[in-house]
Design a protein around this motif. Structure first.
Motif, PDB file in Angstrom:
ATOM      1  N   GLU A   4      74.982  58.067  76.107  1.00 27.74           N
ATOM      2  CA  GLU A   4      75.679  56.802  76.192  1.00 27.74           C
ATOM      3  C   GLU A   4      77.007  56.787  75.428  1.00 27.74           C
ATOM      4  OE1 GLU A   4      72.915  56.455  72.662  1.00 27.74           O
ATOM      5  OE2 GLU A   4      72.626  57.115  74.693  1.00 27.74           O
ATOM      6  N   ARG A  34      86.918  51.896  67.580  1.00 21.19           N
ATOM      7  CA  ARG A  34      86.274  51.699  68.881  1.00 21.19           C
ATOM      8  C   ARG A  34      85.665  50.305  68.960  1.00 21.19           C
ATOM      9  NH1 ARG A  34      86.361  56.411  72.100  1.00 21.19           N
ATOM     10  NH2 ARG A  34      87.132  58.080  70.807  1.00 21.19           N
ATOM     11  N   GLY A  35      85.306  49.902  70.160  1.00 21.95           N
ATOM     12  CA  GLY A  35      84.671  48.602  70.366  1.00 21.95           C
ATOM     13  C   GLY A  35      83.304  48.548  69.710  1.00 21.95           C
ATOM     14  N   GLU A  36      82.840  47.339  69.441  1.00 24.11           N
ATOM     15  CA  GLU A  36      81.576  47.178  68.716  1.00 24.11           C
ATOM     16  C   GLU A  36      80.391  47.787  69.467  1.00 24.11           C
ATOM     17  OE1 GLU A  36      78.972  43.843  66.312  1.00 24.11           O
ATOM     18  OE2 GLU A  36      80.843  43.250  67.266  1.00 24.11           O
ATOM     19  N   ASP A  37      80.315  47.583  70.784  1.00 29.30           N
ATOM     20  CA  ASP A  37      79.196  48.152  71.542  1.00 29.30           C
ATOM     21  C   ASP A  37      79.188  49.669  71.462  1.00 29.30           C
ATOM     22  OD1 ASP A  37      78.320  45.641  72.246  1.00 29.30           O
ATOM     23  OD2 ASP A  37      79.161  45.691  74.265  1.00 29.30           O
ATOM     24  N   GLU A  38      80.366  50.271  71.575  1.00 31.80           N
ATOM     25  CA  GLU A  38      80.455  51.730  71.501  1.00 31.80           C
ATOM     26  C   GLU A  38      80.098  52.220  70.095  1.00 31.80           C
ATOM     27  OE1 GLU A  38      83.354  55.355  72.955  1.00 31.80           O
ATOM     28  OE2 GLU A  38      84.259  53.392  72.575  1.00 31.80           O
ATOM     29  N   GLN A  39      80.519  51.464  69.087  1.00 31.81           N
ATOM     30  CA  GLN A  39      80.170  51.845  67.716  1.00 31.81           C
ATOM     31  C   GLN A  39      78.657  51.770  67.480  1.00 31.81           C
ATOM     32  OE1 GLN A  39      82.621  50.921  64.264  1.00 31.81           O
ATOM     33  NE2 GLN A  39      83.931  49.723  65.639  1.00 31.81           N
ATOM     34  N   LEU A  40      78.033  50.728  67.992  1.00 35.04           N
ATOM     35  CA  LEU A  40      76.586  50.599  67.818  1.00 35.04           C
ATOM     36  C   LEU A  40      75.847  51.738  68.523  1.00 35.04           C
ATOM     37  CD1 LEU A  40      76.192  46.736  68.131  1.00 35.04           C
ATOM     38  CD2 LEU A  40      75.878  48.124  66.063  1.00 35.04           C
ATOM     39  N   ALA A  41      76.302  52.093  69.716  1.00 28.84           N
ATOM     40  CA  ALA A  41      75.693  53.221  70.433  1.00 28.84           C
ATOM     41  C   ALA A  41      75.900  54.519  69.644  1.00 28.84           C
ATOM     42  CB  ALA A  41      76.283  53.344  71.834  1.00 28.84           C
ATOM     43  N   ASP A  44      73.596  54.696  66.695  1.00 31.14           N
ATOM     44  CA  ASP A  44      72.262  55.120  67.129  1.00 31.14           C
ATOM     45  C   ASP A  44      72.194  56.637  67.273  1.00 31.14           C
ATOM     46  OD1 ASP A  44      71.284  52.530  67.204  1.00 31.14           O
ATOM     47  OD2 ASP A  44      71.540  52.311  69.372  1.00 31.14           O
TER      48      ASP A  44
END
Length: 133
Positions: A4, A34-41, A44
């Motif tokens: 991802e 990077r964007g928050e969603d990409e950072q969270l991925a 992980d």
């Protein structure tokens, strides 16, 4: 692992785990842009790397550095430490990283480590020592 996230993000994660402080700083800076969603991925993926390591110290060191540059990741990083690095993978050095992070959620993990009798005695002692300072 890493399906991802992009190859560039995977390279930054590998740099976060490396020995070079300069490379770790560049990686944390790049990831924080990077964007928050990409950072969270990506976070992980970083924590998932503990499965192939003897301990979680490098992962925690990288996560603490990254959170210093992106404080909104603090809760996710604390959850990652609990889920992937707690127990035998939590070392005295990792406790020091958490304690010196300056982030309340990460320091709370040090408080828990000081009380957790399931942890190695040296890890527990390091947590107590850090809390006394």
């Amino acid at each position: 692992m890493g399906a991802e996230v992009s190859d560039a993000v995977l390279a930054h994660i590998n740099d976060l785990l490396g020995e070079s402080e300069a490379a770790r700083n560049v990686a944390a800076d790049s990831l924080s842009e990077r964007g928050e969603d990409e950072q969270l991925a990506a976070l992980d993926v970083l924590f998932a790397t503990t499965k192939r390591m003897q301990d979680g110290e490098a992962v925690i060191r990288g996560a603490v550095l990254w959170v210093a540059k992106t404080p909104r990741l603090e809760q996710a990083a604390a959850a990652g430490v609990e889920a992937h690095c707690w127990g035998v993978r939590l070392t005295p050095g990792a406790v020091v990283e958490l304690a010196t992070s300056g982030r309340p959620a990460l320091i709370e993990l040090v408080r828990r480590a000081a009380q957790d009798t399931s942890l190695h005695p040296s890890t527990q002692a390091a947590a107590r020592e850090e809390l006394e300072q």
